[in-house]
Design a protein around this motif. Structure first.
Motif, short mmCIF file in Angstrom:
data_model
loop_
_atom_site.label_atom_id
_atom_site.label_comp_id
_atom_site.label_asym_id
_atom_site.label_seq_id
_atom_site.Cartn_x
_atom_site.Cartn_y
_atom_site.Cartn_z
N ASN A 469 42.13 43.90 38.00
CA ASN A 469 43.34 42.94 37.22
C ASN A 469 42.38 42.43 36.33
N ARG A 470 42.79 41.87 35.43
CA ARG A 470 42.36 41.68 33.92
C ARG A 470 43.23 40.80 33.33
N SER A 471 44.68 40.36 34.24
CA SER A 471 45.36 39.92 33.38
C SER A 471 45.57 38.38 33.04
N PRO A 472 45.72 37.79 32.02
CA PRO A 472 45.99 36.52 31.42
C PRO A 472 46.21 35.50 32.22
N ALA A 473 45.65 35.29 33.56
CA ALA A 473 46.97 35.12 34.96
C ALA A 473 46.37 33.18 34.91
N GLY A 474 47.54 33.12 35.71
CA GLY A 474 48.13 31.25 36.42
C GLY A 474 47.27 31.13 36.84
N HIS A 475 47.28 29.99 38.51
CA HIS A 475 46.20 29.21 38.79
C HIS A 475 46.99 29.63 39.88
#
Length: 560
Positions: A469-475
């Motif tokens: 998983n390389r999503s630009p994700a949150g905290h």
């Protein structure tokens, strides 16, 4: 499977007291600074968290060291048996808090140790796992309460229980099937370790499919083509329930379910404080079993979970639960055969469910495919559970008589739009968008411990797939449970997180999906919120424990 119509950080310690209960919690050891992949990813994401964005995966199995492939070297047509496997699992077999990987199929079992640097070491040779056998799936759970997860392999005319011998042992696993009391299995599919009778020990439920052998039809005529028969041609087999007697032996109890079962889910769908059993059945009514006054009752039809939205039978395969709309109740999802919408059952409370597949937009995109592994996970860490599903047909030569279908099919990714809709974002999901595989088992874990959930898929017709998983994700916050005595991983516990005026609920278990096992953690996405959070753990015995976590973007262990 086949529808009848087809004919077929710093160390911190927090103490909390709730009532007379006392517990402690602490962050698990983070990756070391030398582990560049994990540490740099966490740093970049912490600088610019988001409330959601594109969900993206990189396909990394080969460079991560997972080299496992299944197939029949061009043999065709394949039978209903040959198109059933295989399974996969994420499990921390050596107790170092880095999820390891297991894959299984016909005459092939492989175990990979997570090195903690984004790669895996093949330790199959010293694993003690038997290769010979038509293996189909797997389950994981610490049934003897020694702190290490054990394994159960399902298969056609074969099955095996393996005791984990602990860190540093050789072999790593010892087969204990003969003395376990587990038996009477003909074609076992999925399995689930869970405390089903409330005595604190992990029991084992094993699903079974159908009677297939030399005395049954092998292939059928579909138009002008010979191909695999549909399940309607065969007699159903019932699953079996084995209760854990003493951490060594199991006892079979009288049991008769609808049969032709693929996926098994032990989950507190009925809010009783104890797991119910949902069985995803193939062109048979789905079962929802609950223990009432010492007796198991199937309330599938009465609950609204036995059929699809139109009241029809469905080819149930994969199954999972999760609170997709954050109302505090666990909802249910079941994958299906092509030309059937996936069934998303909203939990209305009081043991009743409503199909919301079309209302949430997930129905039409799933109809063209044969769904197998499925998972409710917050893939972009925005606080809402997304969905990922692997597909693959059950007739290897389907395109010879149906030009709209192929044996290999895409992986689908659906982003949760705040509990109202699921948006099909498969085409923009990085390497996941280009995959065409014969997907079966699907397992989940944050294997590189960067705060994003990764996915392992067993491909029946080629190499296994590891999606990083390389999503630009949150905290985020990942919660692991640790209890003294029985059921140390707290399987069956519910963890509620409160932060920023919002609540999220997660269930800790290893079962779900199909033919697979997952890392037993509660993973929460927090979007742009980075303040302290409060956790409430409802342990499997009903005891409650509250813990305040001062900082996020870490793994946190709650000890009882």
């Amino acid at each position: 499977m086949m529808a009848a119509m087809s004919s077929r950080g710093p160390a911190l310690v927090a103490l909390a007291v709730l009532g007379a209960l006392q517990g402690c919690a602490s962050p698990s050891a983070p990756p070391s600074p030398s582990q560049a992949v994990a540490s740099s990813t966490v740093a970049s994401r912490t600088q610019a968290p988001s409330d959601g964005g594109p969900i993206r995966f990189a396909s990394v199995a080969e460079r991560a060291g997972i080299r496992f492939a299944l197939g029949y070297n061009g043999k065709t047509p394949l039978t209903i048996l040959e198109t059933a496997p295989g399974g996969c699992a994420f499990l921390d077999f050596d107790g170092d808090q880095w999820p390891d990987a297991l894959l299984a199929g016909p005459d092939r079992v492989a175990l990979y140790r997570n090195r903690g640097d984004g790669t895996f070491e093949d330790v199959t040779a010293q694993s003690g796992l038997r290769q010979k056998g038509f293996w189909v799936g797997c389950a994981a759970g610490d049934y003897n309460d020694d702190g290490y997860p054990d394994l159960f392999l399902t298969g056609y005319r074969c099955f095996a229980l393996y005791r984990n011998r602990g860190r540093g042992a050789r072999p790593l696993f010892a087969e204990v099937t003969a003395q376990s009391g587990i038996g009477g299995l003909e074609w076992s599919q999925s399995a689930a370790f869970a405390d089903l009778n409330g005595d604190g020990r992990l029991d084992l439920f094993v699903s079974q499919y159908l009677h297939f052998g030399p005395d049954t039809q092998q292939v059928c005529q579909v138009g002008r083509t010979r191909s695999a028969c549909g399940p309607e041609v065969y007699r159903a087999l019932s699953g079996r329930l084995f209760l854990n007697v003493d951490g060594v032996r199991f006892r079979a109890v009288p049991w008769r379910d609808t049969g032709k079962t693929w996926g098994v889910l032990a989950s507190d769908l009925l809010q009783t404080g104890r797991p119910a059993l949902y069985l995803a059945n193939d062109m048979m009514p789905g079962d929802l079993w609950t223990l009432q006054q010492g007796q198991w009752r199937n309330i599938g039809p009465a609950s609204g979970t036995a059929y699809d939205a139109q009241g029809h039978l469905q080819g149930g395969m994969g199954v999972d639960s999760g609170d997709y709309d954050n109302d505090g109740r666990l909802d249910l999802i079941v994958t299906t055969y092509f030309a059937q919408a996936i069934s998303l059952y909203h939990n209305d409370g009081d043991g009743l469910f409503t199909v919301t597949s079309n209302l949430t937009g997930i129905g039409p995109p799933t109809m063209p495919y044969v769904g197998f592994g499925i998972g409710f996970y917050d893939l972009d860490n925005d606080g809402w559970l997304d969905l990922i599903q692997t597909n693959g047909h059950v007739r290897d030569n389907v395109n010879q008589f149906d030009a709209s279908q192929d044996y290999a099919q895409p992986v689908q990714v659906f982003r949760n739009e705040q509990g109202r809709l699921f948006a099909d974002v498969s085409a923009a999901a990085g390497d996941a968008a280009g995959l065409r595989i014969v997907g079966r088992g699907m397992a989940f874990a944050d294997y590189n411990r960067d705060g994003r959930i990764d996915v392992l898929i067993c491909n029946l017709n080629g190499p296994a797939v590891l999606l990083e998983n390389r999503s630009p994700a949150g905290h985020w916050l990942t919660v692991r449970l640790n209890a003294a005595g029985r059921n140390r991983a707290g399987l069956g516990a519910l963890v509620t997180l409160e932060a920023g005026g919002r609540k999220q609920v997660r269930e800790v278990r290893t079962n779900g999906s199909v033919l697979a096992a997952r890392d037993p953690v509660a993973h929460f996405g927090l979007g742009t919120y980075s303040g302290p959070v409060t956790l409430t753990v409802r342990w499997p015995d009903g005891a409650r424990q509250q813990v305040r976590v001062p900082a996020v973007d870490r793994e946190w262990t709650v000890r009882r």
